[in-house]
Scaffold this active site. Structure first.
Site, PDB file in Angstrom:
ATOM      1  N   GLY A 162       1.790 -15.824  -4.322  1.00  0.00           N
ATOM      2  CA  GLY A 162       1.800 -14.432  -3.509  1.00  0.00           C
ATOM      3  C   GLY A 162       0.305 -13.883  -3.269  1.00  0.00           C
ATOM      4  N   GLY A 164     -10.566  -2.196   0.524  1.00  0.00           N
ATOM      5  CA  GLY A 164      -9.596  -1.584  -0.316  1.00  0.00           C
ATOM      6  C   GLY A 164      -9.935  -0.463  -1.039  1.00  0.00           C
ATOM      7  N   VAL A 184       0.825  -1.144   0.012  1.00  0.00           N
ATOM      8  CA  VAL A 184       0.065  -0.008  -0.189  1.00  0.00           C
ATOM      9  C   VAL A 184       0.992   1.285  -0.142  1.00  0.00           C
ATOM     10  CG1 VAL A 184      -1.970   1.130   1.198  1.00  0.00           C
ATOM     11  CG2 VAL A 184      -1.594  -1.430   1.274  1.00  0.00           C
ATOM     12  N   VAL A 243     -11.324  -0.977   4.930  1.00  0.00           N
ATOM     13  CA  VAL A 243     -12.235  -2.033   4.456  1.00  0.00           C
ATOM     14  C   VAL A 243     -12.629  -2.046   3.092  1.00  0.00           C
ATOM     15  CG1 VAL A 243     -14.512  -2.786   5.017  1.00  0.00           C
ATOM     16  CG2 VAL A 243     -13.333  -1.480   6.621  1.00  0.00           C
ATOM     17  N   LYS A 294      -6.855  -2.249   9.461  1.00  0.00           N
ATOM     18  CA  LYS A 294      -8.123  -2.472   9.966  1.00  0.00           C
ATOM     19  C   LYS A 294      -7.856  -3.111  11.194  1.00  0.00           C
ATOM     20  CE  LYS A 294      -6.561  -5.648   6.567  1.00  0.00           C
ATOM     21  NZ  LYS A 294      -6.333  -5.400   5.282  1.00  0.00           N
ATOM     22  N   LYS A 321     -12.588  -5.812   9.657  1.00  0.00           N
ATOM     23  CA  LYS A 321     -13.289  -5.367   8.800  1.00  0.00           C
ATOM     24  C   LYS A 321     -14.779  -4.947   9.027  1.00  0.00           C
ATOM     25  CE  LYS A 321     -10.155  -6.509   5.032  1.00  0.00           C
ATOM     26  NZ  LYS A 321      -9.973  -7.333   4.062  1.00  0.00           N
TER      27      LYS A 321
END
Ligand code: NAP
Length: 431
Positions: A190, A137, A18, A135, A108, A208
Site C-alpha cells: 500500500g 504533506g 487525507v 507540497v 497539487k 509540487k
C-alpha cells in the site's frame, strides 16, 4: 459577550487518506481553536456513501455532489480532499470561490495545472485559497516559501518531493532488488498506488516543484513547461556504480531562476553520499532552498500520510480563521506571468555516464577523443566488472559543461562502433 467564540463551519469533500485524517484530527481535538475560533465539520462528500470508513460520519450531513457541499449555506470554509487536476475537485473549488467561500486543498495537481485561474477567482471574490498540504504533506514548505521567505531573493530550490520514489530507490539500494520487484512489493504494502505512473514517472514531484517555483519566483505555475523524467529506467547497476563513485541516486525536483528565466525539472540525479539529500531515506521528503541573504535552508520530514497531511490542512483552516488576505502566490494573480524558459546553453550540468563497451583495444581512446573534441572534461573514470550486464561497463563523471554540448558528446559516444548498448546518462545534482 465573553463566550461568543465564532464557530467556523467546514465542509470536507473527500474522505480518503487525507479527508479521513482531517475528520479524525478534529474528532480527537474538540478543543482545536486556533485564532480564537472553533472548527466544526458540518458536511461531507465522497464517492460512496455506504463505504465502511475508519471515521464516524453518521452525525454529518452527506452530500453526493461536492459542488453542492461547496456552496451549502451552512459551510463557511470548503476543504477539497478529492484529488485530480480536473473533474469534481476543480468544479467544487471553483464553485466555492465563486460563492465567496475560503478554500483549503491538498490537491497539487489542481494548483500546479490551474493555479493562476483559481488564484484570480479567489482574489476576485476576496477569499483565501490555501494549499499547505499539497507540497511535502506535513512538513512546512508552502508557507515557508510564500510567507517566511517572501522578503528574500531566492535563486534555487531542490528537493526530494515524492516519498514513493524515495522509498523505492532506498529499498533497491538496501536490498539489491530491481525497480520492478520493489515497486510490486510497495504496491502490495500500500506504499504505491495500483497505477504508480504519477509517482514513478515524476509527475507528482513535478506538480509540487511547479507550485514551489511559482511561490519562490513570483511567476505563474507552469506545469506544462516542466521537464519530467521518472525513475523507471534506474537500474541496480547504476545505484551500485554511483555508490562506488561516492553518490546516491535520488529523484530530484528542482527549480532555478537564471537571467529572468525559470527552469523547473524533475529527474533522477546523483547526490554526494554525505549530502543531506542523499541521506533522506525511505519515504522522507527533503528540500533545499538557496537565497541571497539567508543562504541555504534545509527541511526534511514526512511528505504524506493521514496524520501529517491533516495537520497541514488544519493549519490552513487556522489561517482562514485569522482572516489572512495575502495573494495566493507571491504576487497578485493578475500580475502573474509564465516565466520564460531557461535555454539549454545557459545550464551547466555535470553527469554520470555509463557505457557498455566491447572488450577490445582502442575503446577508451575513442571515448576520450570524442569528449576532448567536444571540450568535455572528465572528473572520474571507472572501469569495473558488474555481474549480469554483459560486456565491459565504463562509468565516467564529467565536470560542468553546457547541457547541449554534453548531450551531443554522449550521443556521439553512443554512435561509436565499440558500444554494446545506448549510453546511460544521469545528471549529478547541483546541490
Ligand atoms: N495521501 C497523502 O498522503 C496525500 C498527501 C498530500 C496531498 N495529498 C492530496 O490530497 C488529495 C486526496 O488524497 P487522498 O490520498 O486522501 O486520496 P484518496 O484516499 O484516494 O481519497 C479520495 C477521496 O475522494 C473521494 N472521491 C473520489 N471521487 C469523488 C467524486 N467524484 N465525488 C466526491 N468524492 C470523490 C473518494 O471517495 P470514496 O472514499 O467514497 O471512494 C475518497 O474519499 C489529493 O489531491 C492528493 O494529491 C495526499
Amino acid at each position: 459577550m465573553g463566550n461568543d467564540v465564532k464557530t467556523w463551519r467546514v465542509g470536507v469533500a473527500g474522505l480518503g487518506t487525507v479527508g479521513g485524517g482531517l475528520i479524525k484530527f478534529l474528532a480527537e481535538r474538540p478543543d482545536y481553536a486556533p485564532a480564537g475560533g472553533r472548527v466544526q465539520v458540518t458536511g461531507v462528500s465522497a464517492r460512496s456513501r455506504s463505504r465502511k470508513r475508519d471515521v464516524d460520519i453518521s452525525q454529518l450531513k452527506w452530500f453526493d455532489d461536492p459542488v453542492a457541499l461547496a456552496t451549502a449555506e451552512d459551510v463557511d470554509v470548503f476543504v477539497e480532499l478529492v484529488g485530480g487536476s480536473d473533474g469534481p475537485a476543480k468544479a467544487a473549488v471553483e464553485a466555492a470561490l465563486r460563492a465567496g467561500k475560503p478554500v483549503v486543498t491538498a490537491n497539487k495537481a489542481l494548483i500546479a495545472e490551474h493555479g493562476r485561474e483559481l488564484a484570480e477567482l479567489a482574489e476576485q471574490n476576496g477569499v483565501p485559497l490555501l494549499f499547505e498540504a499539497a507540497v511535502m504533506g506535513g512538513t512546512p514548505a508552502v508557507k515557508m516559501v510564500r510567507e517566511a521567505l517572501v522578503g528574500e531573493h531566492l535563486d534555487s530550490i531542490a528537493g526530494i518531493l515524492n516519498g514513493t520514489c524515495n522509498y523505492i530507490l532506498t529499498e533497491m539500494e538496501g536490498t539489491g532488488r530491481s525497480f520492478a520487484d520493489v515497486l510490486a512489493e510497495a504496491q502490495r504494502l500500500g506504499y504505491a498506488e495500483a497505477d504508480p505512473t504519477m509517482d514513478v514517472g515524476g509527475f507528482d514531484a513535478a506538480h509540487k516543484i511547479t507550485i514551489l517555483a511559482a511561490l519562490a519566483f513570483g511567476c505563474a505555475p507552469n506545469y506544462a513547461g516542466a521537464e519530467i523524467e521518472g525513475i523507471e529506467q534506474i537500474e541496480l547497476a547504476d545505484i551500485r556504480l554511483a555508490h562506488d563513485l561516492g553518490y546516491r541516486i535520488k529523484l530530484i525536483a528542482s527549480a532555478e531562476q537564471i537571467d529572468g528565466g525559470v527552469s523547473v525539472r524533475v529527474h533522477p540525479a546523483l547526490a554526494p553520499l554525505n549530502h543531506p539529500l542523499a541521506q533522506a531515506s525511505g519515504a522522507l521528503n527533503a528540500l533545499f532552498i538557496e537565497g541571497r541573504r539567508v543562504g541555504r535552508i534545509f527541511v526534511q520530514g514526512p511528505g504524506a500520510g493521514a496524520g501529517p497531511t491533516a495537520a497541514a490542512v488544519a493549519a490552513d483552516i487556522a489561517d482562514v480563521m485569522t482572516g489572512a488576505t495575502r495573494p495566493v502566490f507571491q504576487a497578485m494573480a493578475s500580475a502573474l506571468q509564465v516565466a520564460p524558459p531557461v535555454e539549454g546553453q545557459q545550464r551547466q550540468i555535470r553527469a554520470y555516464v555509463r557505457l557498455l563497451v566491447k572488450d577490445e583495444p582502442g575503446v577508451i581512446a575513442a571515448i576520450s577523443e570524442t569528449l576532448a573534441e567536444e571540450n568535455v572534461s572528465i572528473d572520474s573514470f571507472l572501469q569495473k566488472p558488474v555481474h549480469d550486464v554483459g560486456g565491459t561497463p565504463i562509468v565516467l563523471t564529467t565536470h560542468a559543461t553546457p547541457e547541449p554540448v554534453l548531450l551531443r558528446a554522449i550521443q556521439r559516444i553512443g554512435a561509436l562502433p565499440h558500444m554494446l548498448a545506448a549510453p546511460r546518462m544521469i545528471r549529478i545534482a547541483r546541490v
